[in-house]
Write a protein that holds these residues in place. Structure first.
Motif, PDB file in Angstrom:
ATOM      1  N   LEU A  19      -3.541 -15.102  -3.554  1.00 59.19           N
ATOM      2  CA  LEU A  19      -2.717 -13.914  -3.318  1.00 59.19           C
ATOM      3  C   LEU A  19      -2.570 -13.612  -1.828  1.00 59.19           C
ATOM      4  N   PHE A  20      -3.349 -14.272  -0.986  1.00 57.20           N
ATOM      5  CA  PHE A  20      -3.269 -14.058   0.460  1.00 57.20           C
ATOM      6  C   PHE A  20      -2.489 -15.161   1.186  1.00 57.20           C
ATOM      7  N   ASP A  21      -1.867 -16.063   0.456  1.00 57.57           N
ATOM      8  CA  ASP A  21      -1.075 -17.128   1.080  1.00 57.57           C
ATOM      9  C   ASP A  21       0.315 -16.590   1.393  1.00 57.57           C
ATOM     10  N   ASP A  22       0.459 -15.996   2.577  1.00 60.98           N
ATOM     11  CA  ASP A  22       1.748 -15.422   2.968  1.00 60.98           C
ATOM     12  C   ASP A  22       2.704 -16.472   3.526  1.00 60.98           C
ATOM     13  N   GLU A  23       2.188 -17.613   3.950  1.00 60.02           N
ATOM     14  CA  GLU A  23       3.047 -18.642   4.532  1.00 60.02           C
ATOM     15  C   GLU A  23       3.730 -19.513   3.485  1.00 60.02           C
ATOM     16  N   HIS A  24       3.002 -19.849   2.400  1.00 52.36           N
ATOM     17  CA  HIS A  24       3.555 -20.739   1.373  1.00 52.36           C
ATOM     18  C   HIS A  24       3.238 -20.210  -0.027  1.00 52.36           C
ATOM     19  N   PRO A  25       3.663 -19.000  -0.355  1.00 54.70           N
ATOM     20  CA  PRO A  25       3.352 -18.491  -1.706  1.00 54.70           C
ATOM     21  C   PRO A  25       4.179 -19.225  -2.756  1.00 54.70           C
ATOM     22  N   PRO A  26       3.642 -19.375  -3.950  1.00 57.82           N
ATOM     23  CA  PRO A  26       4.445 -19.977  -5.018  1.00 57.82           C
ATOM     24  C   PRO A  26       5.634 -19.075  -5.340  1.00 57.82           C
TER      25      PRO A  26
END
Length: 111
Positions: free
Chosen positions: A43-50
């Motif tokens: 939930l903290f992947d702001d660069e490559h979120p699904p």
């Protein structure tokens, strides 16, 4: 609920409706909570979120000592420490026997 006693944390939460509607690949068709995820989700992947996560509302809460956060059952959630160490108290439910105390505590905390 999570009560932060020391340190600082940030939580991200996706509501149950969005989990059921958009995140089945990660949690299954009817996620009651507690089971292992079918696939990792950060939930903290702001660069490559699904792409599925981009269709949801992700709530963010910054917690400091004394803050209490309620995360409803079935919601996707994740946390990161902003300070080390942190300490917290958490429980996964409020029983019928604890409900009156929990309501009273929440009302006192709001004032």
């Amino acid at each position: 609920w999570i009560a932060l006693m020391g340190g600082r944390k940030v939580f991200r939460i996706v509501g149950l409706e969005d989990v059921r509607r958009h995140l089945q690949r990660f949690f299954g068709a009817d996620p009651p909570g507690g089971e292992a995820m079918l696939e990792d989700l950060d939930l903290f992947d702001d660069e490559h979120p699904p792409t599925e996560l981009l269709r949801t509302v992700v709530y963010e809460a910054h917690m400091e000592p004394g803050d209490v956060l309620f995360c409803p059952a079935g919601c996707a959630h994740a946390a990161r420490n902003l300070e080390t160490p942190t300490s917290l108290a958490a429980a996964n439910y409020v029983t019928v026997h604890d409900l009156a105390f929990a309501r009273s505590h929440c009302r006192r905390s709001k004032q």
